[in-house]
Design a protein around this motif. Structure first.
Motif, short mmCIF file in Angstrom:
data_model
loop_
_atom_site.label_atom_id
_atom_site.label_comp_id
_atom_site.label_asym_id
_atom_site.label_seq_id
_atom_site.Cartn_x
_atom_site.Cartn_y
_atom_site.Cartn_z
N LYS A 18 0.84 -1.21 0.00
CA LYS A 18 0.00 0.00 0.00
C LYS A 18 0.87 1.25 0.00
CE LYS A 18 -3.73 -2.10 2.59
NZ LYS A 18 -4.32 -2.28 3.92
N ALA A 19 1.86 1.27 0.88
CA ALA A 19 2.73 2.44 1.00
C ALA A 19 3.54 2.66 -0.28
CB ALA A 19 3.67 2.28 2.20
N LEU A 23 3.46 5.87 -2.77
CA LEU A 23 4.73 6.59 -2.97
C LEU A 23 5.05 6.77 -4.45
CD1 LEU A 23 7.21 7.78 -1.43
CD2 LEU A 23 8.25 5.52 -1.65
N VAL A 24 4.82 5.74 -5.25
CA VAL A 24 5.19 5.80 -6.67
C VAL A 24 3.98 5.96 -7.60
CG1 VAL A 24 7.35 4.55 -6.32
CG2 VAL A 24 5.28 3.27 -6.91
N ASN A 25 2.82 6.19 -6.98
CA ASN A 25 1.58 6.44 -7.73
C ASN A 25 1.21 5.31 -8.68
OD1 ASN A 25 -0.69 8.02 -8.19
ND2 ASN A 25 0.24 9.02 -9.96
N GLU A 165 12.50 2.99 1.03
CA GLU A 165 13.63 3.66 0.37
C GLU A 165 14.47 2.66 -0.41
OE1 GLU A 165 15.63 5.55 3.68
OE2 GLU A 165 14.26 7.26 3.66
N LYS A 166 14.71 1.50 0.19
CA LYS A 166 15.51 0.48 -0.49
C LYS A 166 14.78 -0.05 -1.74
CE LYS A 166 18.69 -3.07 0.86
NZ LYS A 166 19.22 -3.87 1.92
N LEU A 167 13.47 -0.27 -1.61
CA LEU A 167 12.69 -0.75 -2.76
C LEU A 167 12.73 0.25 -3.92
CD1 LEU A 167 9.52 -2.36 -1.17
CD2 LEU A 167 11.15 -3.47 -2.69
N VAL A 168 12.53 1.51 -3.62
CA VAL A 168 12.53 2.52 -4.67
C VAL A 168 13.90 2.57 -5.36
CG1 VAL A 168 12.38 5.03 -5.11
CG2 VAL A 168 10.64 3.88 -3.70
#
Length: 172
Positions: A18-19, A23-25, A165-168
């Motif tokens: 969900k987050a 975050l990345v729309n 942050e790590k995923l992005v």
């Protein structure tokens, strides 16, 4: 792009999904919620009235449906999804999406799951932390071979902000 979150129950797939979607729309879909909506029954009730075999067949059907849908998506799977009915072939042999394993320790999973066990049919009968650690450890041992086929493996014992942050960084 489709981002598929994989991991044991309680690893944070829905919360992180969900987050990440916000975050990345990108739209977020939880496979279990999708199944409940389509079947008009909770996962718990499906297990109770129709059994796990029926559930796994429907899970496979709806997973294929979502993977074939147009457009980007963050999709969180159930903990057993990659392990049943050739879902492994659907998940790990396609370049149009990325699979991400949220790796959480047995101890942390047991702590998380003991709190919310009533809503999870596979563990609702477990009453102590020791029993939960044994159950989780056994299942995680069996399932890790599937989870580790994911394109990205994230240490999800961390806080949500760090994981996101790590995923992005890894995905975009």
């Amino acid at each position: 792009m489709k981002i598929i979150l994989i991991g044991y129950m309680g690893s944070g797939k829905s919360t992180i999904g969900k987050a990440l979607g916000l975050l990345v729309n990108i739209p977020f879909v939880d496979l279990d919620s999708y199944i409940e909506e389509k079947e008009k029954q909770t996962i718990h009730d499906i297990f109770k009235t129709k059994g796990e075999v029926y559930f796994r067949k429907q899970e496979h059907f709806y997973l294929k449906e979502l993977l074939q849908a147009d457009g980007p998506m963050v999709l969180s799977l159930g903990g057993g999804t990659p392990c049943f009915i050739n879902n492994e072939k659907l998940l790990f042999n396609n370049t149009s999406y990325k699979t991400v394993y949220l790796n959480v320790s047995v101890k942390e999973l047991a702590d998380r799951l003991l709190i919310g066990k009533a809503s999870r049919p596979l563990i609702s009968h477990i009453n102590s932390l020791e029993e939960m650690q044994e159950f989780v450890g056994k299942h995680l041992f069996e399932r890790t071979v599937f989870y580790n086929k994911s394109e990205v493996v994230i240490d999800a014992n961390k806080d949500q902000k760090t994981i996101l942050e790590k995923l992005v960084m890894m995905l975009f």
